[in-house]
Design a protein around this motif. Structure first.
Motif, PDB file in Angstrom:
ATOM      1  N   LEU A   1       0.666  -1.018  -0.165  1.00  0.00           N
ATOM      2  CA  LEU A   1       0.274  -0.535   0.194  1.00  0.00           C
ATOM      3  C   LEU A   1       0.724   0.973   0.047  1.00  0.00           C
ATOM      4  O   LEU A   1       1.486   1.602   0.851  1.00  0.00           O
ATOM      5  CB  LEU A   1      -0.827  -0.064   1.275  1.00  0.00           C
ATOM      6  CG  LEU A   1      -2.178  -1.060   1.425  1.00  0.00           C
ATOM      7  CD1 LEU A   1      -2.470  -0.850   2.449  1.00  0.00           C
ATOM      8  CD2 LEU A   1      -2.846  -1.183   0.636  1.00  0.00           C
ATOM      9  N   ARG A   2       0.479   2.454  -0.923  1.00  0.00           N
ATOM     10  CA  ARG A   2       0.945   3.657  -0.887  1.00  0.00           C
ATOM     11  C   ARG A   2       0.285   4.716  -0.588  1.00  0.00           C
ATOM     12  O   ARG A   2      -1.595   4.603  -0.834  1.00  0.00           O
ATOM     13  CB  ARG A   2       1.579   3.726  -2.631  1.00  0.00           C
ATOM     14  CG  ARG A   2       2.866   2.404  -2.569  1.00  0.00           C
ATOM     15  CD  ARG A   2       3.956   3.029  -1.407  1.00  0.00           C
ATOM     16  NE  ARG A   2       5.355   1.956  -2.399  1.00  0.00           N
ATOM     17  CZ  ARG A   2       5.402   0.580  -1.373  1.00  0.00           C
ATOM     18  NH1 ARG A   2       4.784   0.259  -0.347  1.00  0.00           N
ATOM     19  NH2 ARG A   2       6.233   0.361  -1.744  1.00  0.00           N
ATOM     20  N   LEU A   3       0.814   5.530   0.088  1.00  0.00           N
ATOM     21  CA  LEU A   3      -0.074   7.107   0.729  1.00  0.00           C
ATOM     22  C   LEU A   3       0.852   7.838  -0.357  1.00  0.00           C
ATOM     23  O   LEU A   3       2.071   7.857   0.064  1.00  0.00           O
ATOM     24  CB  LEU A   3      -0.074   7.118   1.976  1.00  0.00           C
ATOM     25  CG  LEU A   3      -1.450   8.394   2.763  1.00  0.00           C
ATOM     26  CD1 LEU A   3      -2.739   7.972   1.690  1.00  0.00           C
ATOM     27  CD2 LEU A   3      -1.414   8.612   3.477  1.00  0.00           C
ATOM     28  N   GLU A   4      -0.182   8.841  -1.446  1.00  0.00           N
ATOM     29  CA  GLU A   4       0.830  10.246  -2.044  1.00  0.00           C
ATOM     30  C   GLU A   4       0.557  11.418  -0.093  1.00  0.00           C
ATOM     31  O   GLU A   4      -0.082  11.826   0.067  1.00  0.00           O
ATOM     32  CB  GLU A   4       0.065  10.916  -2.846  1.00  0.00           C
ATOM     33  CG  GLU A   4       0.798  11.936  -3.288  1.00  0.00           C
ATOM     34  CD  GLU A   4      -0.014  12.224  -4.877  1.00  0.00           C
ATOM     35  OE1 GLU A   4       0.732  13.351  -5.370  1.00  0.00           O
ATOM     36  OE2 GLU A   4      -0.677  11.652  -4.546  1.00  0.00           O
ATOM     37  N   ILE A   5       1.927  12.170  -0.167  1.00  0.00           N
ATOM     38  CA  ILE A   5       2.243  12.555   0.873  1.00  0.00           C
ATOM     39  C   ILE A   5       3.244  13.356   0.015  1.00  0.00           C
ATOM     40  O   ILE A   5       4.321  13.458   0.051  1.00  0.00           O
ATOM     41  CB  ILE A   5       2.519  11.775   2.430  1.00  0.00           C
ATOM     42  CG1 ILE A   5       2.012  10.959   2.771  1.00  0.00           C
ATOM     43  CG2 ILE A   5       3.177  12.975   2.821  1.00  0.00           C
ATOM     44  CD1 ILE A   5       0.981  11.443   3.567  1.00  0.00           C
ATOM     45  N   ASP A   6       2.912  15.205   0.358  1.00  0.00           N
ATOM     46  CA  ASP A   6       3.982  15.770  -0.578  1.00  0.00           C
ATOM     47  C   ASP A   6       4.037  15.344  -1.566  1.00  0.00           C
ATOM     48  O   ASP A   6       5.214  15.571  -1.706  1.00  0.00           O
ATOM     49  CB  ASP A   6       4.717  16.312   1.249  1.00  0.00           C
ATOM     50  CG  ASP A   6       3.952  17.089   2.791  1.00  0.00           C
ATOM     51  OD1 ASP A   6       3.158  17.666   2.452  1.00  0.00           O
ATOM     52  OD2 ASP A   6       4.218  16.893   3.606  1.00  0.00           O
ATOM     53  N   GLY A   7       3.571  15.215  -2.277  1.00  0.00           N
ATOM     54  CA  GLY A   7       3.602  14.800  -4.013  1.00  0.00           C
ATOM     55  C   GLY A   7       4.469  13.934  -4.438  1.00  0.00           C
ATOM     56  O   GLY A   7       4.639  13.725  -4.667  1.00  0.00           O
ATOM     57  N   SER A   8       4.645  12.841  -2.777  1.00  0.00           N
ATOM     58  CA  SER A   8       5.866  11.493  -3.110  1.00  0.00           C
ATOM     59  C   SER A   8       4.730  10.858  -2.766  1.00  0.00           C
ATOM     60  O   SER A   8       4.291  10.531  -1.579  1.00  0.00           O
ATOM     61  CB  SER A   8       6.891  12.213  -2.486  1.00  0.00           C
ATOM     62  OG  SER A   8       6.923  11.629  -1.573  1.00  0.00           O
ATOM     63  N   LEU A   9       5.098   8.837  -3.318  1.00  0.00           N
ATOM     64  CA  LEU A   9       4.551   8.163  -2.330  1.00  0.00           C
ATOM     65  C   LEU A   9       5.231   7.337  -1.547  1.00  0.00           C
ATOM     66  O   LEU A   9       6.760   7.111  -1.713  1.00  0.00           O
ATOM     67  CB  LEU A   9       4.386   7.079  -3.546  1.00  0.00           C
ATOM     68  CG  LEU A   9       3.134   7.368  -5.422  1.00  0.00           C
ATOM     69  CD1 LEU A   9       3.228   6.583  -5.549  1.00  0.00           C
ATOM     70  CD2 LEU A   9       1.846   7.749  -4.062  1.00  0.00           C
ATOM     71  N   GLN A  10       4.389   7.212  -0.576  1.00  0.00           N
ATOM     72  CA  GLN A  10       5.355   7.215   1.070  1.00  0.00           C
ATOM     73  C   GLN A  10       4.679   5.335   0.931  1.00  0.00           C
ATOM     74  O   GLN A  10       3.156   5.454   0.495  1.00  0.00           O
ATOM     75  CB  GLN A  10       4.989   7.192   1.976  1.00  0.00           C
ATOM     76  CG  GLN A  10       6.315   8.695   1.667  1.00  0.00           C
ATOM     77  CD  GLN A  10       5.785   9.598   3.628  1.00  0.00           C
ATOM     78  OE1 GLN A  10       5.839   9.014   4.359  1.00  0.00           O
ATOM     79  NE2 GLN A  10       6.692  10.871   3.661  1.00  0.00           N
ATOM     80  N   ALA A  11       5.306   3.778   1.426  1.00  0.00           N
ATOM     81  CA  ALA A  11       4.814   3.104   1.681  1.00  0.00           C
ATOM     82  C   ALA A  11       4.152   3.471   3.023  1.00  0.00           C
ATOM     83  O   ALA A  11       4.262   3.726   3.691  1.00  0.00           O
ATOM     84  CB  ALA A  11       5.938   1.852   1.840  1.00  0.00           C
TER      85      ALA A  11
END
Length: 474
Positions: free
Chosen positions: A226-236
């Motif tokens: 799963l990923r979440l877009e935070i401040d323009g970047s994808l984080q695990a």
């Protein structure tokens, strides 16, 4: 009826008014909670003995959850009566049941434990347990505000940051050594709690924990997890805190992808997908005489004794007929034993000191919905409620539980209509929050909901006073 006075010591009317105004200003500043309850100038004070009760209760409740988990598992293996799992599985989709029984999740139990407790003249009574509770962010925020009003001189239970730090420790225990982020997933059904959980996530980020409160549709699924877009970047995403009810799974976007990621071990999810652990009928199983040997062995003497004092007698409303020689264990109408649920239909108002409510896995099973208080309704309505509960058994089992009347508290609050601080006599629901991590559990704070004395069902309402609990000054 004895009243417990919980007013701030030596607080003048002018000072109380000033404090209420200051509290309201702080709440308005958060732009999260609004004025949906009555503001009191002071917390609800508990004695040192009462605090000790709440501290010791946490480990007992964790043991209860572990015992319930074992009881269910052993029932599936015929090591305990098969009807135990049958009752706990009643009305659940087979796909969810199979998922909940996966070996990967075998030992998992809820990491957030919140009982609803009614202080009565005879002691504390737990009406139910909630493993997906609201109020975490609200209790944390109120703890901040009431602590700061007195510069820490009033001892808020859990301290100024107890709720935030306890929740953080619990999440870190799930994150382990991974370096991704944590997602609090809130469903549309639970959207009313989104503001407080967003506020909580912001506070957790200040503690150095990358927590984000998001809607399920914001989660992205990749081959790695799963990923979440935070401040323009994808984080695990390492951990998902599930803030949605299991009955609502079909209405939650990407719910199956979250389950798949958890099954693969890419992400940890808490509370676990275990509907058996979210049934109010667990209290009926605790009191069932056939299961007493199991509970005594599983819990030990001290834990068994303490829980027996606070868990009210509860029965699962199974419409199956009893043999002519059988009676329902420990259920009486006055001095009469009960052999059929229909016997309850003719109980007098005084004899109807019972509550009927859905056991779980239903939109009626949370937020005080679907609750019927026997002595607070006409007999015809009581009969309808009882019959509806029995008819609903195949899909939504109901429970019958002893009603325990809360004792009275006197609390001051700001009456907005008159611009003055006035006194209210009310009954309290105390909601302690426990967070489990690394095999231990700690008390992080207690939210008090004081409702007007004429209210039979105690829950958050506009006429209620909501405050954190503190230790009574000596």
């Amino acid at each position: 009826m004895t009243h417990t006075h919980t007013l701030c010591p030596t607080l003048s009317t002018e000072a109380a008014h000033h404090r209420c105004t200051a509290i309201q200003a702080r709440l308005d500043h958060t732009d999260l909670f609004g004025a949906s309850w009555r503001i009191s100038p002071c917390p609800l004070f508990l004695s040192s003995d009462q605090l000790q009760f709440f501290i010791s209760l946490g480990p007992h409740l964790l043991s209860f959850y572990r015992g319930l988990n074992r009881l269910y598992s052993e029932s599936l293996k015929s090591l305990q009566p098969a009807w135990v799992a049958g009752y706990l599985d009643q009305g659940k989709p087979e796909s969810l049941l199979q998922y909940s029984r996966m070996k990967r999740f075998r030992d998992e139990v809820p990491a957030v434990i919140r009982p609803d407790i009614i202080p009565t003249q005879d002691g504390m009574v737990i009406t139910e347990l909630d493993s997906v509770p609201g109020g975490i962010g609200l209790t944390a925020c109120l703890s901040h505000i009431y602590h700061d009003l007195d510069d820490g001189h009033v001892r808020i239970i859990g301290g100024r940051n107890g709720m935030i730090q306890g929740f953080a420790r619990m999440l870190r225990s799930y994150q382990a050594q991974r370096t991704g982020c944590i997602a609090i997933l809130i469903s549309e059904e639970s959207k009313d709690y989104r503001p407080e959980m967003s506020w909580l996530a912001e506070q957790l980020r200040k503690e150095g924990l990358p927590v984000w409160c998001v809607e399920p549709r914001e989660i992205r699924f990749t081959e790695e997890g799963l990923r979440l877009e935070i401040d323009g970047s994808l984080q695990a995403v390492d951990v998902v805190y599930r803030f949605y009810e299991l009955f609502d799974l079909l209405n939650i976007p990407k719910a199956e992808l979250v389950q798949y990621a958890a099954k693969k071990g890419w992400v940890s999810v808490t509370p676990p997908y275990k509907p058996a652990l979210e049934e109010k009928s667990a209290f009926a199983l605790f009191h069932h005489p056939m299961l007493r040997p199991f509970w005594e062995k599983e819990l030990g003497v001290e834990c068994m004794l303490e829980l027996s004092r606070v868990i009210p007698k509860t029965w699962l409303l199974d419409p199956a007929p009893l043999p002519a020689i059988a009676t329902i264990p420990d259920l009486r109408i006055g001095t009469r034993t009960v052999a059929s649920w229909r016997d309850l239909e003719n109980a007098t108002q005084k004899e109807r000191q019972f509550v009927i409510k859905p056991s779980g896995f239903s939109p009626l099973a949370w937020g005080s919905r679907g609750v019927s208080v026997g002595h607070d309704m006409p007999q015809a309505e009581w009969v309808d409620a009882l019959r509806n509960a029995l008819v609903s058994f195949p899909t939504t089992p109901y429970i019958l539980q002893e009603f325990h009347k809360g004792r009275l508290f006197d609390m001051d609050f700001m009456d907005e209509s008159h611009g003055a601080v006035v006194r209210m006599s009310g009954r309290a629901r105390l909601s302690p929050y426990y967070f489990a991590s690394e095999g231990t559990v700690e008390l992080a704070g207690i939210l008090a909901t004081i409702c007007p004395a004429d209210k039979k069902i105690l829950h958050g309402m506009k006429d209620a006073i909501l405050v954190p609990c503190a230790v009574q000054p000596s």
